[in-house]
Enzyme design. Structure first.
Site, PDB file in Angstrom:
ATOM      1  N   GLU A  57      45.268  42.967  37.395  1.00  0.00           N
ATOM      2  CA  GLU A  57      43.802  43.447  38.333  1.00  0.00           C
ATOM      3  C   GLU A  57      44.231  42.070  38.612  1.00  0.00           C
ATOM      4  O   GLU A  57      42.934  41.605  38.182  1.00  0.00           O
ATOM      5  CB  GLU A  57      43.353  44.100  37.537  1.00  0.00           C
ATOM      6  CG  GLU A  57      42.999  45.573  36.415  1.00  0.00           C
ATOM      7  CD  GLU A  57      42.891  46.293  37.848  1.00  0.00           C
ATOM      8  OE1 GLU A  57      42.794  46.474  39.050  1.00  0.00           O
ATOM      9  OE2 GLU A  57      43.263  47.614  37.005  1.00  0.00           O
ATOM     10  N   CYS A  65      35.388  40.730  41.385  1.00  0.00           N
ATOM     11  CA  CYS A  65      36.354  41.161  41.829  1.00  0.00           C
ATOM     12  C   CYS A  65      36.304  41.956  43.696  1.00  0.00           C
ATOM     13  O   CYS A  65      37.140  42.419  44.303  1.00  0.00           O
ATOM     14  CB  CYS A  65      38.005  41.474  41.195  1.00  0.00           C
ATOM     15  SG  CYS A  65      37.019  43.179  40.075  1.00  0.00           S
TER      16      CYS A  65
HETATM   17  P1  NAD Z   1      41.479  32.922  35.432  1.00  0.00           P
HETATM   18  O1  NAD Z   1      42.758  33.679  35.824  1.00  0.00           O
HETATM   19  O2  NAD Z   1      40.959  31.504  35.659  1.00  0.00           O
HETATM   20  O3  NAD Z   1      41.214  33.780  34.295  1.00  0.00           O
HETATM   21  C1  NAD Z   1      41.900  34.692  33.111  1.00  0.00           C
HETATM   22  C2  NAD Z   1      42.173  34.593  32.211  1.00  0.00           C
HETATM   23  O4  NAD Z   1      43.345  34.048  32.417  1.00  0.00           O
HETATM   24  C3  NAD Z   1      41.385  33.632  31.524  1.00  0.00           C
HETATM   25  O5  NAD Z   1      41.456  34.304  29.915  1.00  0.00           O
HETATM   26  C4  NAD Z   1      41.605  32.748  31.575  1.00  0.00           C
HETATM   27  O6  NAD Z   1      41.562  31.869  29.914  1.00  0.00           O
HETATM   28  C5  NAD Z   1      43.171  33.016  31.332  1.00  0.00           C
HETATM   29  N1  NAD Z   1      44.421  32.384  31.601  1.00  0.00           N
HETATM   30  C6  NAD Z   1      44.420  30.947  32.231  1.00  0.00           C
HETATM   31  N2  NAD Z   1      45.406  30.135  32.783  1.00  0.00           N
HETATM   32  C7  NAD Z   1      46.572  30.553  31.608  1.00  0.00           C
HETATM   33  C8  NAD Z   1      47.815  30.889  31.840  1.00  0.00           C
HETATM   34  N3  NAD Z   1      48.683  29.762  32.581  1.00  0.00           N
HETATM   35  N4  NAD Z   1      48.166  31.800  30.906  1.00  0.00           N
HETATM   36  C9  NAD Z   1      47.647  33.108  30.062  1.00  0.00           C
HETATM   37  N5  NAD Z   1      46.425  32.613  30.787  1.00  0.00           N
HETATM   38  C10 NAD Z   1      45.705  32.075  31.565  1.00  0.00           C
HETATM   39  O7  NAD Z   1      40.276  34.518  35.889  1.00  0.00           O
HETATM   40  P2  NAD Z   1      38.639  34.040  35.990  1.00  0.00           P
HETATM   41  O8  NAD Z   1      37.899  32.870  36.694  1.00  0.00           O
HETATM   42  O9  NAD Z   1      38.361  34.122  34.597  1.00  0.00           O
HETATM   43  O10 NAD Z   1      38.154  35.253  36.533  1.00  0.00           O
HETATM   44  C11 NAD Z   1      37.834  34.738  37.638  1.00  0.00           C
HETATM   45  C12 NAD Z   1      39.422  35.857  38.679  1.00  0.00           C
HETATM   46  O11 NAD Z   1      39.433  37.145  38.430  1.00  0.00           O
HETATM   47  C13 NAD Z   1      38.821  36.479  40.324  1.00  0.00           C
HETATM   48  O12 NAD Z   1      40.193  36.098  40.657  1.00  0.00           O
HETATM   49  C14 NAD Z   1      38.605  37.551  39.999  1.00  0.00           C
HETATM   50  O13 NAD Z   1      38.814  38.094  41.571  1.00  0.00           O
HETATM   51  C15 NAD Z   1      38.771  38.504  39.345  1.00  0.00           C
HETATM   52  N6  NAD Z   1      39.339  39.177  38.311  1.00  0.00           N
HETATM   53  C16 NAD Z   1      40.033  40.826  38.897  1.00  0.00           C
HETATM   54  C17 NAD Z   1      39.429  41.747  38.412  1.00  0.00           C
HETATM   55  C18 NAD Z   1      40.104  42.829  39.004  1.00  0.00           C
HETATM   56  O14 NAD Z   1      39.929  43.952  37.963  1.00  0.00           O
HETATM   57  N7  NAD Z   1      40.990  42.806  39.885  1.00  0.00           N
HETATM   58  C19 NAD Z   1      38.109  42.243  37.785  1.00  0.00           C
HETATM   59  C20 NAD Z   1      37.050  40.511  37.223  1.00  0.00           C
HETATM   60  C21 NAD Z   1      38.154  39.562  37.743  1.00  0.00           C
END
Ligand code: NAD
Length: 506
Positions: free
Chosen positions: A275, A309
């Site tokens: 997602e 998102c």
């Molecule tokens: P992010 O991708 O930076 O982080 C998401 C998660 O991934 C966090 O727990 C983070 O610690 C982890 N993460 C980061 N690097 C990683 C790695 N190398 N390996 C494993 N895990 C890792 O996103 P964010 O800033 O927390 O959230 C914002 C983003 O999420 C936006 O792009 C938003 O659109 C998206 N989002 C999507 C949905 C959906 O349902 N499509 C819902 C909410 C947020």
């Protein structure tokens, strides 16, 4: 299992009897804990501070766990899976319903924790908790409706049977912006299906996850079914993706990290639910109810300070109603007060950190440089001299193909408003992105409603409606917005393997 790697502590970290205390002063510094195999385990490899984005106060610490601790959690989940998968769906449903009930009963406390760590205004924080509980309730029931098939056989005396079985351990990685509902949306489906979960929440908003774990324990989830590990994202992420015991990764977050996890999961051929990010268009045709569209746009753009998102990224307004719509919109936007999450009059809370505010500053500067007009807002602000806030901002005179505000996922309270002439032109502009999550359009013409719904290349379309996210609906994107769906009857399928049994009755 935990003797070498994990050090346990006696008491759960949250005191449910004192919700008011959490509204005013959260302090988890004394106990940086995780929840693994039904035990509260404390930091052995350093800690990470957690900031209140409205005040810059450090409100607590979490363990900075690494691969070894993630492996221990995976081992616990793998062991628990052997017995959990054999439980009756009705038994799992009973525990899940209790979990949901406890979430509802503790919503004020949970909402306070969420708003304190995430910066969203308290009404939204508490609302998210209630919505999270609905996911748990929904999947409690959905787990009882996992049916197989009996298919007419290819030869006499041969029966073709299809059964569905839980896939195994699920690695769940969640974002900061919905620190409760993005967890339950996936975890409840997994647990209802008979899977066990290792959750890595965002280190920006980990306390909601730990609070959910504490409630899951109170609800009677057996040890190892729901585990929470915080710390080094890359180390925990690679432990989850490289483990053969983890059969599915369910990730909600940015497209950048989603692609990384996709690659990392190839070695063990895991199922993936991704997602990811969006770039939602919000189209206002000249036959729309303008007042209603503007009101809905407030929610679709400025909820959680624009950090969802499915938040509108680009607003398109038909040329002959452009000025009229803009005037209605600006009047409404100017009433949105930026403030501390616990200020009842505030409508827009904090952004997640300084980097997020800096991104908005740069997007606005880019638009200005390229001829954009800032109709309102446009500045980073402080509340009582503190916090990561940005004013609700509307930009016109927009160049869609060159400005960052249209080309990138904004994830903040800035809105470019673009003028268009024809339906064909706006559909082409709306679709000209690699993202494909949410989209919205407003028109009273029923033929256009059908045409445009089909033409938009997005996983979700709101037609005269911007509140599109709810547990009964299949939430998810196409193109670079991800794979699979969460929520609805479709959301439980990814946690199940299909097995075909060819049974000879001769
Ligand atoms: P992010 O991708 O930076 O982080 C998401 C998660 O991934 C966090 O727990 C983070 O610690 C982890 N993460 C980061 N690097 C990683 C790695 N190398 N390996 C494993 N895990 C890792 O996103 P964010 O800033 O927390 O959230 C914002 C983003 O999420 C936006 O792009 C938003 O659109 C998206 N989002 C999507 C949905 C959906 O349902 N499509 C819902 C909410 C947020």
């Amino acid at each position: 299992m935990s003797a070498k790697v994990l050090q346990t502590i006696k008491n759960a970290p949250f005191d449910w009897k004192a919700p008011a205390k959490y509204a005013k002063q959260l302090n988890f510094t004394k106990q940086p804990v995780n929840f693994i195999n039904g035990e509260w385990v404390t930091a052995t490899t350093g800690t990470i501070p957690v900031e209140d984005p409205c005040t810059n106060d450090i409100i607590g610490h979490i363990p900075n766990f690494q691969k070894a601790e993630a492996d221990a959690a995976i081992a616990a989940a793998a062991t628990a899976f052997e017995s959990w998968k054999e439980t009756m769906p009705s038994h799992r449903a009973k525990i899940l319903r209790k979990w949901a009930t406890l979430m509802n009963e503790n919503a004020p406390t949970l909402g306070s924790i969420l708003s304190r760590e995430g910066g969203k205004v308290l009404a939204e924080g508490t609302g998210e908790v209630l919505n999270s509980a609905v996911f748990v309730d929904f999947y409690a029931s959905e787990g009882e409706r996992v049916y197989g098939d009996i298919i007419p056989g290819p030869r006499p005396g041969v029966q073709t049977t299809v059964i569905k079985q839980p896939i195994g351990v699920v690695g769940l990685i969640t974002p900061w912006n919905f620190p409760s509902s993005m967890i339950t949306r996936a975890a409840a489906g997994a647990i209802a299906a008979g899977c066990t979960v290792v959750l890595k929440p965002s280190e920006l908003t980990p306390f909601s996850a730990l609070a959910l774990a504490q409630i899951s324990e109170e609800a009677g989830l057996p040890p190892g079914v729901f585990n929470v590990v915080t710390g080094d994202s890359a180390a925990i992420g690679s432990a989850l993706t490289s483990s053969f015991d983890v059969r599915k990764i369910s990730f909600t977050g940015s497209t950048r990290v989603g692609k990384l996890l996709y690659e990392q999961s190839a070695g063990t051929m895991k199922k993936l639910g991704l997602e990811l990010g969006g770039n939602a268009p919000f189209i206002v045709f000249d036959d729309a109810e303008l007042e209603r569209a503007a009101e809905d746009l407030l929610l679709a753009k400025w909820r959680n300070a624009g950090q969802t998102c499915i938040c509108t990224n680009r607003c398109f307004v038909q040329a002959n109603v452009f000025d009229q719509f803009l005037a209605i919109l600006l009047k409404k936007v100017k009433t949105l007060k930026v403030g501390n999450a616990f200020d009842p009059s505030a409508k827009i809370g904090a952004m997640c950190n300084k980097a997020a505010v800096d991104r908005m500053v740069s997007v606005v500067a880019d638009a200005r440089k390229k001829g954009g007009r800032i109709e309102c807002g446009g500045r980073a602000v402080k509340v009582n001299g503190k916090g990561h806030f940005f004013e609700p901002t509307v930009i016109t005179n927009v160049n869609h193909s060159t400005m960052d505000c249209c080309q990138k996922e904004l994830f903040g309270p800035v809105l470019p408003v673009v003028k268009f002439d024809t339906e064909e032109e706006v559909v082409q502009l709306a679709n000209s992105t690699r993202a494909g999550l949410a989209s919205y359009f407003y028109t009273q013409d029923y033929r256009k409603q059908h045409r445009v719904s089909r033409a938009l290349k997005f996983g979700m379309v709101g037609c005269n409606e911007s509140a599109i996210s709810h547990p009964v609906a299949p939430f998810g994107g196409v193109k670079e917005s991800g794979l699979g769906r969460d929520g609805s009857k479709y959301g439980i399928e990814p946690f199940l393997d299909i097995k075909y049994v060819c049974l000879s009755t001769k």
